[in-house]
Write an enzyme that holds these catalytic residues in place. Sequence first.
Site, PDB file in Angstrom:
ATOM      1  N   GLU A   1       0.868  -1.188   0.000  1.00 32.64           N
ATOM      2  CA  GLU A   1       0.000   0.000   0.000  1.00 32.64           C
ATOM      3  C   GLU A   1       0.900   1.230   0.000  1.00 32.64           C
ATOM      4  O   GLU A   1       2.117   1.109   0.216  1.00 32.64           O
ATOM      5  CB  GLU A   1      -0.898  -0.022   1.252  1.00 32.64           C
ATOM      6  CG  GLU A   1      -1.855  -1.220   1.236  1.00 32.64           C
ATOM      7  CD  GLU A   1      -2.829  -1.237   2.410  1.00 32.64           C
ATOM      8  OE1 GLU A   1      -2.754  -0.348   3.291  1.00 32.64           O
ATOM      9  OE2 GLU A   1      -3.675  -2.150   2.420  1.00 32.64           O
TER      10      GLU A   1
ATOM     11  N   GLU B   1       9.788  -8.498  -3.714  1.00 33.55           N
ATOM     12  CA  GLU B   1       9.722  -9.750  -2.928  1.00 33.55           C
ATOM     13  C   GLU B   1      10.524  -9.623  -1.627  1.00 33.55           C
ATOM     14  O   GLU B   1      11.034 -10.614  -1.100  1.00 33.55           O
ATOM     15  CB  GLU B   1      10.278 -10.906  -3.770  1.00 33.55           C
ATOM     16  CG  GLU B   1       9.306 -11.960  -4.231  1.00 33.55           C
ATOM     17  CD  GLU B   1       8.185 -11.446  -5.100  1.00 33.55           C
ATOM     18  OE1 GLU B   1       7.266 -10.859  -4.523  1.00 33.55           O
ATOM     19  OE2 GLU B   1       8.199 -11.660  -6.314  1.00 33.55           O
TER      20      GLU B   1
ATOM     21  N   THR C   1       2.563  -5.105  -9.948  1.00 35.80           N
ATOM     22  CA  THR C   1       3.131  -5.522 -11.224  1.00 35.80           C
ATOM     23  C   THR C   1       2.024  -6.199 -12.009  1.00 35.80           C
ATOM     24  O   THR C   1       1.302  -7.037 -11.469  1.00 35.80           O
ATOM     25  CB  THR C   1       4.310  -6.487 -10.980  1.00 35.80           C
ATOM     26  OG1 THR C   1       5.272  -5.814 -10.172  1.00 35.80           O
ATOM     27  CG2 THR C   1       4.948  -6.916 -12.287  1.00 35.80           C
TER      28      THR C   1
ATOM     29  N   GLY D   1      32.932   4.793 -21.358  1.00 30.08           N
ATOM     30  CA  GLY D   1      31.915   5.804 -21.669  1.00 30.08           C
ATOM     31  C   GLY D   1      30.731   5.226 -22.429  1.00 30.08           C
ATOM     32  O   GLY D   1      29.596   5.682 -22.259  1.00 30.08           O
TER      33      GLY D   1
ATOM     34  N   GLU E   1      17.243  -6.030   3.640  1.00 30.38           N
ATOM     35  CA  GLU E   1      17.109  -6.013   5.111  1.00 30.38           C
ATOM     36  C   GLU E   1      16.072  -7.053   5.558  1.00 30.38           C
ATOM     37  O   GLU E   1      16.270  -7.752   6.560  1.00 30.38           O
ATOM     38  CB  GLU E   1      16.688  -4.608   5.602  1.00 30.38           C
ATOM     39  CG  GLU E   1      17.781  -3.554   5.522  1.00 30.38           C
ATOM     40  CD  GLU E   1      18.097  -3.113   4.096  1.00 30.38           C
ATOM     41  OE1 GLU E   1      17.210  -3.165   3.228  1.00 30.38           O
ATOM     42  OE2 GLU E   1      19.269  -2.734   3.842  1.00 30.38           O
TER      43      GLU E   1
ATOM     44  N   SER F   1       7.309  -3.420   3.286  1.00 26.56           N
ATOM     45  CA  SER F   1       7.940  -4.444   4.131  1.00 26.56           C
ATOM     46  C   SER F   1       7.015  -4.893   5.257  1.00 26.56           C
ATOM     47  O   SER F   1       6.924  -6.082   5.571  1.00 26.56           O
ATOM     48  CB  SER F   1       9.229  -3.898   4.764  1.00 26.56           C
ATOM     49  OG  SER F   1      10.067  -3.331   3.801  1.00 26.56           O
TER      50      SER F   1
ATOM     51  N   ARG G   1      37.529  -4.031 -27.313  1.00 24.94           N
ATOM     52  CA  ARG G   1      38.030  -2.682 -27.046  1.00 24.94           C
ATOM     53  C   ARG G   1      39.533  -2.734 -26.749  1.00 24.94           C
ATOM     54  O   ARG G   1      39.988  -3.510 -25.903  1.00 24.94           O
ATOM     55  CB  ARG G   1      37.287  -2.111 -25.829  1.00 24.94           C
ATOM     56  CG  ARG G   1      37.694  -0.700 -25.444  1.00 24.94           C
ATOM     57  CD  ARG G   1      37.190   0.305 -26.438  1.00 24.94           C
ATOM     58  NE  ARG G   1      37.406   1.671 -26.000  1.00 24.94           N
ATOM     59  CZ  ARG G   1      37.170   2.724 -26.765  1.00 24.94           C
ATOM     60  NH1 ARG G   1      36.694   2.566 -28.003  1.00 24.94           N
ATOM     61  NH2 ARG G   1      37.384   3.940 -26.311  1.00 24.94           N
TER      62      ARG G   1
ATOM     63  N   ARG H   1      10.418 -15.567  -4.158  1.00 26.49           N
ATOM     64  CA  ARG H   1      11.813 -15.197  -3.845  1.00 26.49           C
ATOM     65  C   ARG H   1      12.797 -16.014  -4.678  1.00 26.49           C
ATOM     66  O   ARG H   1      13.813 -15.497  -5.136  1.00 26.49           O
ATOM     67  CB  ARG H   1      12.103 -15.406  -2.365  1.00 26.49           C
ATOM     68  CG  ARG H   1      11.498 -14.307  -1.566  1.00 26.49           C
ATOM     69  CD  ARG H   1      11.905 -14.237  -0.125  1.00 26.49           C
ATOM     70  NE  ARG H   1      11.200 -13.085   0.407  1.00 26.49           N
ATOM     71  CZ  ARG H   1      10.460 -13.067   1.495  1.00 26.49           C
ATOM     72  NH1 ARG H   1      10.355 -14.145   2.237  1.00 26.49           N
ATOM     73  NH2 ARG H   1       9.848 -11.971   1.865  1.00 26.49           N
TER      74      ARG H   1
HETATM   75  C1  LIG Z   1       8.730  -2.048  -9.609  1.00 26.65           C
HETATM   76  C2  LIG Z   1       8.090  -2.606  -8.393  1.00 26.65           C
HETATM   77  C3  LIG Z   1       7.139  -3.624  -8.513  1.00 26.65           C
HETATM   78  C4  LIG Z   1       6.488  -4.124  -7.379  1.00 26.65           C
HETATM   79  N1  LIG Z   1       5.508  -5.076  -7.527  1.00 26.65           N
HETATM   80  C5  LIG Z   1       4.756  -5.434  -6.445  1.00 26.65           C
HETATM   81  C6  LIG Z   1       3.624  -6.321  -6.592  1.00 26.65           C
HETATM   82  O1  LIG Z   1       3.361  -6.838  -7.682  1.00 26.65           O
HETATM   83  N2  LIG Z   1       2.840  -6.554  -5.513  1.00 26.65           N
HETATM   84  C7  LIG Z   1       3.097  -6.018  -4.283  1.00 26.65           C
HETATM   85  O2  LIG Z   1       2.356  -6.275  -3.347  1.00 26.65           O
HETATM   86  N3  LIG Z   1       4.191  -5.192  -4.106  1.00 26.65           N
HETATM   87  C8  LIG Z   1       4.997  -4.894  -5.147  1.00 26.65           C
HETATM   88  N4  LIG Z   1       6.076  -4.047  -4.986  1.00 26.65           N
HETATM   89  C9  LIG Z   1       6.336  -3.457  -3.676  1.00 26.65           C
HETATM   90  C10 LIG Z   1       7.548  -4.027  -2.994  1.00 26.65           C
HETATM   91  O3  LIG Z   1       7.282  -5.312  -2.521  1.00 26.65           O
HETATM   92  C11 LIG Z   1       7.914  -3.041  -1.863  1.00 26.65           C
HETATM   93  O4  LIG Z   1       8.382  -1.842  -2.475  1.00 26.65           O
HETATM   94  C12 LIG Z   1       8.989  -3.608  -0.966  1.00 26.65           C
HETATM   95  O5  LIG Z   1       8.455  -4.671  -0.196  1.00 26.65           O
HETATM   96  C13 LIG Z   1       9.551  -2.543  -0.016  1.00 26.65           C
HETATM   97  O6  LIG Z   1       8.526  -1.858   0.630  1.00 26.65           O
HETATM   98  P1  LIG Z   1       8.520  -0.249   0.661  1.00 26.65           P
HETATM   99  O7  LIG Z   1       8.772   0.221  -0.723  1.00 26.65           O
HETATM  100  O8  LIG Z   1       7.268   0.178   1.330  1.00 26.65           O
HETATM  101  O9  LIG Z   1       9.742   0.130   1.539  1.00 26.65           O
HETATM  102  P2  LIG Z   1       9.736   0.243   3.151  1.00 26.65           P
HETATM  103  O10 LIG Z   1       9.115  -0.954   3.748  1.00 26.65           O
HETATM  104  O11 LIG Z   1       9.182   1.571   3.521  1.00 26.65           O
HETATM  105  O12 LIG Z   1      11.289   0.225   3.454  1.00 26.65           O
HETATM  106  C14 LIG Z   1      12.137   1.353   3.262  1.00 26.65           C
HETATM  107  C15 LIG Z   1      13.554   0.972   3.696  1.00 26.65           C
HETATM  108  O13 LIG Z   1      13.567   0.607   5.080  1.00 26.65           O
HETATM  109  C16 LIG Z   1      14.077  -0.712   5.236  1.00 26.65           C
HETATM  110  N5  LIG Z   1      13.350  -1.371   6.325  1.00 26.65           N
HETATM  111  C17 LIG Z   1      12.016  -1.518   6.472  1.00 26.65           C
HETATM  112  N6  LIG Z   1      11.731  -2.186   7.590  1.00 26.65           N
HETATM  113  C18 LIG Z   1      12.905  -2.488   8.187  1.00 26.65           C
HETATM  114  C19 LIG Z   1      13.305  -3.188   9.381  1.00 26.65           C
HETATM  115  N7  LIG Z   1      12.396  -3.751  10.192  1.00 26.65           N
HETATM  116  N8  LIG Z   1      14.622  -3.279   9.674  1.00 26.65           N
HETATM  117  C20 LIG Z   1      15.552  -2.742   8.852  1.00 26.65           C
HETATM  118  N9  LIG Z   1      15.257  -2.066   7.703  1.00 26.65           N
HETATM  119  C21 LIG Z   1      13.944  -1.957   7.372  1.00 26.65           C
HETATM  120  C22 LIG Z   1      13.847  -1.395   3.897  1.00 26.65           C
HETATM  121  O14 LIG Z   1      14.728  -2.486   3.710  1.00 26.65           O
HETATM  122  C23 LIG Z   1      14.103  -0.235   2.948  1.00 26.65           C
HETATM  123  O15 LIG Z   1      15.495  -0.098   2.762  1.00 26.65           O
HETATM  124  C24 LIG Z   1       6.799  -3.597  -6.100  1.00 26.65           C
HETATM  125  C25 LIG Z   1       7.777  -2.597  -5.987  1.00 26.65           C
HETATM  126  C26 LIG Z   1       8.420  -2.110  -7.102  1.00 26.65           C
HETATM  127  C27 LIG Z   1       9.438  -1.010  -6.948  1.00 26.65           C
END
Ligand SMILES: Cc1cc2nc3c(=O)[nH]c(=O)nc-3n(C[C@H](O)[C@H](O)[C@H](O)COP(=O)(O)OP(=O)(O)OC[C@H]3O[C@@H](n4cnc5c(N)ncnc54)[C@H](O)[C@@H]3O)c2cc1C
Length: 401
Positions: free
Chosen positions: A131, A379, A162, A356, A383, A136, A284, A259
Amino acid sequence: MARLAQTAGLTDVQQEILATVRDFVDKEIIPVATQLEHKDEYPTQIVEGLKELGLFGLMIPEEYGGLGESLLTYALCVEEIARGWMSVSGIINTHFIVAYMLKQHGTQEQKDTFLPRMALGEVRGAFSMSEPALGSDVSAITSKGVKDGDEYVLNGQKMWLTNGGTSSLVAVLCRSDEGHPEGTAPHKSMTTFLVEKEPGFGEVRPGLTIPGKIDKMGYKGVDTTELIMDGLRIPANRVLGGVTGRGFYQMMDGVEVGRVNVAARGCGVAQRAFELGVSYAQQRHTFGKAIAQHQAIQFKLAEMATKVEAAHAMMVNAARKKDSGERNDLEAGMAKYLASEYCKEVVEDAFRIHGGYGFSKEYEIERLYREAPMLLIGEGTAEIQKMIIGRRLLEEYRFQG
Ligand SMILES: Cc1cc2nc3c(=O)[nH]c(=O)nc-3n(C[C@H](O)[C@H](O)[C@H](O)COP(=O)(O)OP(=O)(O)OC[C@H]3O[C@@H](n4cnc5c(N)ncnc54)[C@H](O)[C@@H]3O)c2cc1C
């Protein structure tokens, strides 16, 4: 000559499938991938080809019209496809996860309804946990399904789907309090709803809007979208497995095989980067010889090849463990973590070897450079993988003093 990323012990059928996919990748994907990617164009013709090869039904049991193949076969096919163009593997990936969840957790009626059409690629799957405020931390999901007679009414906003636009079946994870008293652990009050919809953008069914494609730095061609539910009515027989409160476990099961799939994509992209790097290094010339003859470049190639091999071995190990019926969350987490990190490093080294020219859109490595970071996130981030790995290690190596 010993080539990289070979897999011992494959059956004749597996070898035949892989040879066919590799041939398809070399002839139908690699020649057009960079051009389509730069235009952010959906690879319709490639997808039709994948349908003909039966790849949308690769792991769907034969009784439902699929090929009934193992996770290992699937992962090796994904590796080949990602070697051609990572976005194409993304088109299959969410479909595969939804089909797997249906196979493992669906009611008989749900399997009969969806799996045969999914095997043909007529129904295409997407899955939705994330959302705007969370990715995460799945336990913080706020989208909600509330029972109303024989239906559930869904409200909430989803992010990062996706195949959100091109799919016709989305597995959506929502909170559903019905039957779960106040104070129930978050992961026990979640439900996966099977949401059928028309492909496309805008209001694709009453109460369900797919606003449009998110503009991304890479991973182009495949559509990534939001999903907005505003009074979306879903019949009770579209609760995955027919029982509420199991959604979190069902999704985590799907993500676990996902995964291995992301690890396979990392392996494929890294292999392609190595191929591009080793080829360019022999063409090259600087200071009177091919740059491949400078020891510094040879060392880079050696490091790249070692990483390709290590990632491939861990990915194969994780897939085989799952196929044997054993728990594989540790192996899948390790494979995903290592393969995505190594992929980023191998791509960066291939980019550096190009000097380059790596910065020019005329060279394929420029595309790979923008694609690799997605694998660090999808996936579960590095972290999150390390949290899974760490927890499992402490289970296995519990201090007995
Ligand atoms: C191109 C793309 C396609 C995607 N497709 C799908 C899909 O098909 N379906 C779907 O459901 N999702 C999808 N996602 C979402 C994806 O699974 C999430 O972006 C991912 O799980 C990370 O969540 P976030 O972006 O909210 O980052 P956040 O959870 O906000 O994390 C931000 C940072 O904090 C770190 N962090 C968070 N919690 C902790 C912790 N407890 N300890 C240490 N570090 C932490 C993370 O590792 C990250 O570096 C997609 C994302 C992208 C970019």
